[in-house]
Design a protein around this motif. Structure first.
Motif, PDB file in Angstrom:
ATOM      1  N   PRO A 154      39.645  34.410  43.032  1.00 57.60           N
ATOM      2  CA  PRO A 154      40.738  34.860  43.537  1.00 57.60           C
ATOM      3  C   PRO A 154      41.131  36.271  43.985  1.00 57.60           C
ATOM      4  O   PRO A 154      41.710  36.562  44.928  1.00 57.60           O
ATOM      5  CB  PRO A 154      41.899  34.331  42.402  1.00 57.60           C
ATOM      6  N   SER A 155      40.532  37.135  43.314  1.00 56.02           N
ATOM      7  CA  SER A 155      40.689  38.486  43.606  1.00 56.02           C
ATOM      8  C   SER A 155      39.916  38.791  44.682  1.00 56.02           C
ATOM      9  O   SER A 155      40.461  39.437  45.567  1.00 56.02           O
ATOM     10  CB  SER A 155      40.338  39.403  42.636  1.00 56.02           C
ATOM     11  N   LEU A 156      38.953  38.068  45.436  1.00 58.83           N
ATOM     12  CA  LEU A 156      38.302  38.375  46.552  1.00 58.83           C
ATOM     13  C   LEU A 156      39.289  37.899  47.664  1.00 58.83           C
ATOM     14  O   LEU A 156      39.195  38.567  48.795  1.00 58.83           O
ATOM     15  CB  LEU A 156      37.001  37.439  46.659  1.00 58.83           C
ATOM     16  N   TYR A 157      39.846  36.777  47.680  1.00 57.05           N
ATOM     17  CA  TYR A 157      40.921  36.579  48.533  1.00 57.05           C
ATOM     18  C   TYR A 157      41.676  37.424  49.035  1.00 57.05           C
ATOM     19  O   TYR A 157      42.338  37.570  50.239  1.00 57.05           O
ATOM     20  CB  TYR A 157      41.663  35.162  48.423  1.00 57.05           C
ATOM     21  N   THR A 158      42.305  38.091  48.083  1.00 57.00           N
ATOM     22  CA  THR A 158      43.342  38.990  48.417  1.00 57.00           C
ATOM     23  C   THR A 158      42.771  40.519  49.009  1.00 57.00           C
ATOM     24  O   THR A 158      43.671  41.136  49.615  1.00 57.00           O
ATOM     25  CB  THR A 158      44.033  39.651  46.949  1.00 57.00           C
TER      26      THR A 158
END
Length: 285
Positions: A35-39
């Motif tokens: 999830p942190s990659l998509y941000t």
């Protein structure tokens, strides 16, 4: 690039069997989870494209793979998006944005799973190309839509037809959101990895019998057209999942109808991505 959710950590694959832990390789800049990659998708991909020669430090264990977008804020599912499937479902092919419904986040699962068949139900298969959004999209044109897609994956829109179609009005969201009814994987493949991301072979088999086969070029509304249509009404957010629709061959459309039985195994495949596998058990086992 192919990016896996392995043991809840983001891994850049070097092969189907090995990869590089992104958080470690970036000295903590990116990750550790998906999830942190998509941000920070654009910054991440710019960094990853500069990588070369890194030795794999993760051995891939498929039992540890999760959904490549494990915590989307929105899951969209598209109905009647292949002409033959619309026909077998008793509908005309849509000439505007097809029916849109949701699968609830609690139905999400990884690529290789065991699924409990709801008691008293008729559980069906629907192999689908899945698009995962990489950056916020609002009023995006189809001509630019691929720029907003992080990558593609395989999904099964598993559907329990009794509760889905029970009146007085259909309950698509609930009938398609039992635990494990939204497996996605085995990983995300970025769009640049495909010679033509709009034309991929898609198929699935049940206990070795091929039950669906088609090409994503047969989609009535392509991935870019869906991004355009959806983003005209809602804001698509990083990590959001779009199930793009299923080709003909579902159990509900067969004569006689055919539904998944306890002990059966469903294998879904999309060209250039790989395959996912679901085994089914009876409720109470």
């Amino acid at each position: 690039m192919r990016i896996a959710n392995h043991n809840s950590r983001a891994v850049l694959l070097t092969s189907d069997e090995a990869g590089v832990d992104i958080h470690t390789a970036s000295d903590g800049r990116f990750g550790p989870d998906l999830p942190s990659l998509y941000t920070e998708w654009e910054a991440f991909t710019a960094w990853a494209q500069r990588l070369s020669g890194l030795a794999a430090d993760v051995a891939i264990d498929r039992s540890l793979l999760g959904s490549p977008s494990p915590a989307p804020r929105q899951i969209f599912a598209i109905g009647l998006n292949y002409s033959a499937h619309a026909k077998e479902s008793g509908f005309d092919a849509p000439d505007q944005l097809p029916p849109v419904f949701t699968k609830f986040v609690s139905s999400l699962a990884g690529p290789d799973t065991e699924v409990v068949l709801p008691a008293g139900g008729n559980t069906d298969w629907e192999v689908e190309l899945v698009a995962i959004i990489g950056k916020e999209a609002s009023n995006v044109s189809a001509s630019n839509a691929w720029d907003y897609v992080a990558g593609l994956s395989i999904g099964q829109d598993i559907s329990e037809r009794v509760s889905q179609l029970r009146g007085p009005a259909p309950q698509f969201g609930l009938g398609k959101s039992f635990p494990g009814f939204g497996p996605v994987g085995p990983w995300l493949v970025t769009v640049d990895e495909f010679e033509n991301p709009d034309d991929l072979e898609i198929s699935c088999s049940l206990d070795g019998e091929e039950v669906q086969k088609g090409r994503t070029s047969e989609l009535i509304f392509s991935v870019p057209a869906l991004v355009e249509g959806l983003s005209a009404t809602v804001t698509l957010l990083p990590g959001d999942i779009i199930f793009t629709g299923t080709p003909a061959g579902v159990g509900l459309g067969r004569s006689p109808q055919r539904f998944i039985q306890p002990g059966e195994t469903l294998v879904s495949h999309i060209e250039g991505i790989g395959e996912i596998t679901q085994t089914f058990i009876a409720a109470g086992n």
